[in-house]
Scaffold this active site. Structure first.
Site, PDB file in Angstrom:
ATOM      1  N   LYS A 214      -0.627   6.304  -6.743  1.00  0.00           N
ATOM      2  CA  LYS A 214      -0.988   6.679  -5.377  1.00  0.00           C
ATOM      3  C   LYS A 214      -1.277   8.174  -5.236  1.00  0.00           C
ATOM      4  CE  LYS A 214       0.854   2.768  -2.815  1.00  0.00           C
ATOM      5  NZ  LYS A 214       1.850   2.272  -1.843  1.00  0.00           N
ATOM      6  N   ARG A 248       6.342  -2.080  -7.568  1.00  0.00           N
ATOM      7  CA  ARG A 248       4.997  -2.691  -7.585  1.00  0.00           C
ATOM      8  C   ARG A 248       4.080  -1.742  -8.349  1.00  0.00           C
ATOM      9  NH1 ARG A 248       0.355  -2.233  -4.499  1.00  0.00           N
ATOM     10  NH2 ARG A 248      -0.872  -4.146  -4.191  1.00  0.00           N
TER      11      ARG A 248
END
Length: 268
Positions: A214, A248
């Site tokens: 991210k 995740r």
């Protein structure tokens, strides 16, 4: 905790949710797995490398993503869910916040609903989760990144998601909470919620940490999405130390090894 046919020891272990984006425009792997054969090959690879859940998403939710119709999303995800279900014995998560997509995915065999709006976008998703008796992951999100007391506000927002789940009839033992790294937060707050993710333990539910590749990692290390593995691994270690039950991730093998090593140290 039971997801699909699998039991998860959420008190003592950290499990891996492997990311399978069947989209042309996801921020880090868009277009790689949007053909059925490529998607199934990648699912198999992640399972072999140690993925405990496969999370299938048909719409990119990155900043500036293109919104697609429910029909387009359903056409992308249902053949993949059915294909993975036929070939592998692994719980399947559907990454959606839309009732119509959730329903089609659950009919196709999904075992978990992963909602980036924590049931706040479409209450029908909560109702479907309850009706099908599946697990859910409720993510923290806000349309505006404005907070009075950031960590306390996140906990309060998550309490609202839990209340929506309960109102729909979702049982507590089916609920997972996600602090929502990269959603409704600026750079500093993303770092803060990773550092203090344990505040969510106060609500009494297992935590899923989703940081893989991210922007918070890209901004910290000044690296593009395809060079953020080491940064992701650092956040996974933090997640294990802080008692997260799930991470995740895109890179399953490397994260699996990091989890095993961290857990071995923590046992001594």
């Amino acid at each position: 905790m039971k997801i699909g046919r699998k039991d998860f020891d959420i008190k003592n272990k950290t499990y891996i949710m492997g990311i399978l984006n069947v989209t042309p425009d996801s921020f880090s792997d868009g277009g790689k797995y949007n053909r059925l054969d490529a998607a199934l090959y990648h699912a198999e690879k992640m399972i072999q490398e140690g993925a405990d859940i496969v999370d299938i998403g048909g719409e990119s939710t990155r900043p500036g993503h293109t919104v697609i119709t429910d029909e387009q999303e359903i056409a992308r995800v249902t053949p993949v869910i059915e294909g993975v279900k036929e070939r592998f014995d692994v719980p399947i998560s559907i990454d959606t916040y839309k009732g119509a997509v959730a329903e089609a995915a659950l009919q196709a065999g999904a075992d978990l609903v992963n909602d980036i709006w924590g049931f706040k976008h479409d209450f029908r998703v909560a109702e479907l989760t309850a009706r099908y008796g599946v697990a859910c992951c409720l993510m923290h999100n806000r349309r505006e990144a404005v907070y009075e007391d950031f960590l306390a506000d996140v906990v309060r927002d998550m309490e609202e998601c839990v209340e929506l789940a309960r109102k729909a009839g979702v049982k507590d033992e089916k609920i997972i909470l996600d602090p929502g790294v990269g959603f409704g937060k600026d750079y500093e707050k993303n770092l803060e919620i990773i550092h203090h993710v344990e505040v969510l333990h106060a609500l009494g539910f297992p935590i899923l940490l989703g940081t893989s590749r991210k922007s918070v990692i890209g901004l910290t290390l000044n690296l593009p999405a395809d060079e953020r593995m080491e940064g992701t691994l650092a956040t996974t270690v933090i997640g294990v130390i802080k008692g997260c039950a799930f991470v995740r991730v895109h890179d399953v093998r490397e994260n699996k090894r990091v989890i095993q090593m961290t857990e071995a140290i923590l046992r001594h």
